[in-house]
Design a protein around this motif. Sequence first.
Motif, PDB file in Angstrom:
ATOM      1  N   ILE A  34      45.374  44.391  32.809  1.00 41.13           N
ATOM      2  CA  ILE A  34      44.910  43.586  33.178  1.00 41.13           C
ATOM      3  C   ILE A  34      44.275  42.045  32.493  1.00 41.13           C
ATOM      4  N   LEU A  35      43.570  43.064  30.870  1.00 38.41           N
ATOM      5  CA  LEU A  35      42.640  42.204  30.276  1.00 38.41           C
ATOM      6  C   LEU A  35      43.559  41.292  29.424  1.00 38.41           C
ATOM      7  N   ALA A  36      44.324  42.641  28.926  1.00 35.02           N
ATOM      8  CA  ALA A  36      45.430  41.494  27.884  1.00 35.02           C
ATOM      9  C   ALA A  36      46.513  39.983  28.914  1.00 35.02           C
ATOM     10  N   VAL A  37      47.081  41.069  29.915  1.00 37.39           N
ATOM     11  CA  VAL A  37      47.757  39.343  30.545  1.00 37.39           C
ATOM     12  C   VAL A  37      47.365  38.808  30.501  1.00 37.39           C
ATOM     13  N   VAL A  38      46.349  38.576  31.280  1.00 34.51           N
ATOM     14  CA  VAL A  38      45.062  37.665  32.345  1.00 34.51           C
ATOM     15  C   VAL A  38      45.298  36.781  31.117  1.00 34.51           C
ATOM     16  N   ALA A  39      44.254  37.426  29.524  1.00 38.12           N
ATOM     17  CA  ALA A  39      44.486  36.518  28.677  1.00 38.12           C
ATOM     18  C   ALA A  39      46.326  35.665  27.595  1.00 38.12           C
TER      19      ALA A  39
ATOM     20  N   GLY B 186      37.762  37.238  34.850  1.00 38.56           N
ATOM     21  CA  GLY B 186      37.655  36.082  34.576  1.00 38.56           C
ATOM     22  C   GLY B 186      36.571  35.198  33.196  1.00 38.56           C
ATOM     23  N   ALA B 187      35.783  36.206  32.992  1.00 39.01           N
ATOM     24  CA  ALA B 187      35.055  35.378  32.594  1.00 39.01           C
ATOM     25  C   ALA B 187      35.312  36.353  31.489  1.00 39.01           C
ATOM     26  N   LEU B 188      36.456  37.140  31.181  1.00 35.77           N
ATOM     27  CA  LEU B 188      36.389  37.817  29.349  1.00 35.77           C
ATOM     28  C   LEU B 188      37.771  37.161  28.786  1.00 35.77           C
TER      29      LEU B 188
ATOM     30  N   GLY C 115      44.881  43.053  40.757  1.00 37.91           N
ATOM     31  CA  GLY C 115      44.839  44.653  40.420  1.00 37.91           C
ATOM     32  C   GLY C 115      43.089  45.175  40.004  1.00 37.91           C
ATOM     33  N   ALA C 116      42.982  44.166  39.410  1.00 37.24           N
ATOM     34  CA  ALA C 116      41.490  44.700  39.168  1.00 37.24           C
ATOM     35  C   ALA C 116      40.949  45.215  39.669  1.00 37.24           C
ATOM     36  N   GLY C 117      40.578  44.666  41.450  1.00 38.06           N
ATOM     37  CA  GLY C 117      39.278  44.350  42.073  1.00 38.06           C
ATOM     38  C   GLY C 117      39.969  45.911  42.971  1.00 38.06           C
TER      39      GLY C 117
ATOM     40  N   GLY D 154      40.706  29.739  34.405  1.00 39.53           N
ATOM     41  CA  GLY D 154      39.638  30.692  35.698  1.00 39.53           C
ATOM     42  C   GLY D 154      38.790  31.404  36.735  1.00 39.53           C
ATOM     43  N   ALA D 155      38.540  29.556  37.008  1.00 40.00           N
ATOM     44  CA  ALA D 155      37.926  29.576  38.244  1.00 40.00           C
ATOM     45  C   ALA D 155      38.660  29.711  39.567  1.00 40.00           C
ATOM     46  N   VAL D 156      39.626  29.176  39.685  1.00 35.19           N
ATOM     47  CA  VAL D 156      40.836  28.948  40.140  1.00 35.19           C
ATOM     48  C   VAL D 156      40.635  30.384  40.563  1.00 35.19           C
ATOM     49  N   ALA D 157      41.554  31.768  39.674  1.00 29.83           N
ATOM     50  CA  ALA D 157      42.417  32.326  39.648  1.00 29.83           C
ATOM     51  C   ALA D 157      41.264  33.106  40.410  1.00 29.83           C
ATOM     52  N   ILE D 158      39.312  33.131  39.894  1.00 30.60           N
ATOM     53  CA  ILE D 158      38.768  34.003  40.508  1.00 30.60           C
ATOM     54  C   ILE D 158      38.699  33.831  42.337  1.00 30.60           C
TER      55      ILE D 158
END
Length: 530
Positions: A353-358, A168-170, A143-145, A398-402
């Motif tokens: 997106i940021l809130a959900v991934v957190a 991912g970093a955030l 979604g972010a992309g 985060g690395a795997v998800a990215i």
Amino acid sequence: MTGDHQTLALFLFSAFVVVTLAITTWVSRNRHGSAEEFYAGGRLFSPMENGFAIAGDYMSAASFLGISGLIALYGYDGMLYSVGFLVAWLVVLFLVAELVRNCGRFTLADVVAARMRERPVRIAAGTSSVTVSVLYLVAQMVGAGSLVALLLGGTTEAARTWTVIGVGALMVIYVSLGGMRATTWIQIVKAVLLLGGTVALTALVLVRFHGDFDRLLRAAAERSGHGDAFLAPGLAYGGDWTSRFDFISLGLALVLGTAGLPHILSRFYTVPTARAARRSVVWAIGLIGGFYLMTIVLGFGAAALVGPDAVRASNAAGNTAVPLLALDLGGGAGSTGGTVLFAVVAAVAFATILAVVAGITLASSASVAHDLYASLRRRDAAPRSEVAVARVAAVGTGAVAIALGLLARDLNVAFLVGLAFAVAASANLPVLLYSLFWRGFTTRGAVWAVYGGLVPAVVLVLLSPVVSGTPQSLFPGADFQFFPLQNPGLVSIPLGFLAGWLGTVTSPEVPDEAKHAETEVRSLTGAGAV
């Protein structure tokens, strides 16, 4: 998009990032570093606060971008996601919320391990939770992309790549520094922003059609090119028996999957009592229900005003329908109103997106540290070291998800979340329900229930049209498709329940009646709950 779109949207998004980073920094300076603080925010949130946070956790990019896009492309059949995501909360309310809060401490494995041998159960449940979390994270990354590709005019793949890496970093920063307390406040802020933005867009769509919903539907049907078929079942799932079974499979996954999502279950531990957990769910149902009703208006509004062809031209999976709708409602490309509205919607989607991934990253890192790590080393390890492992696990997740997010960038985000729901319903829900309600359930049954649902779900996805065999697959040039359905739930969910039953009836272990009685009393009354 014009430079004004980009500048304003990036400014609003940057403002949200600054605010959330400030929240994270403030929380990290005022916490004492205990496991309870990191995983559950000290259990200090009120039912209303937790209800908003649950809604913020649940209303993801799949909801805001994916569902509206599917309705814009497929009409009636796209609404299945809206209905399924909402109905699922009745299962959570009546079967899960209070009982999980009373029996567990931080994770799903706590509930199951209360009456089983801990090590094998925690390893199985931890593995399943991490798998579900990563699948869910991939959808948010996609979604972010998609959003940034639209925002920057669909420019280079490098822009999408760096966006996914940045998100991912955030999320790693939010989780590793602020834990559950920072994550919860980020989700509350995001829920307010998302609901406000959705209400505004819905009102503008209805004003455009003078409040006549029937007129909106007819305009959407005419613009779709399918006529009345756009408003009837079958456009996406009615072509043949395979698509009809896919429809049933998806419905099962959506309705049963929510109760097995690790990041949703972990939210019940942030309130002080089981009663507060139930009241949290009531708040969440009200907020989520209103939101999903509005996604139906937005989806048909995008079909009527933007048109499925324009949506598909911007993003083949339909993920950019809502931003394009906002642009049209504001006055079109180049207009001040269109620029402002588009920028606001883009910023809200980023915030979503940021809130959900957190939230998902926190649940995943908790499973790694509290279940997997704690099971593979001495049980007397200091809680602080477990929290340190959770922070490291957040980086790994985060690395795997990215990586997977970059691979799956052309798939619809709601569709990807449907896969995560199928795995959750297949692996987590059977072991959870058996543990809470079956007196004779054993350790072998618990382990078999998890792997008996998890392995078939993942394997069937790998062998399905999602991965290979069609132009829309992850690997369109390959063809190792053996399973015809795109969603494995119809097969893998019954297999999870069957495996749990089979493991129990073939187990030499004698069920511990005393532990079951203790768990039953605790789950129903809260006596002895943490």
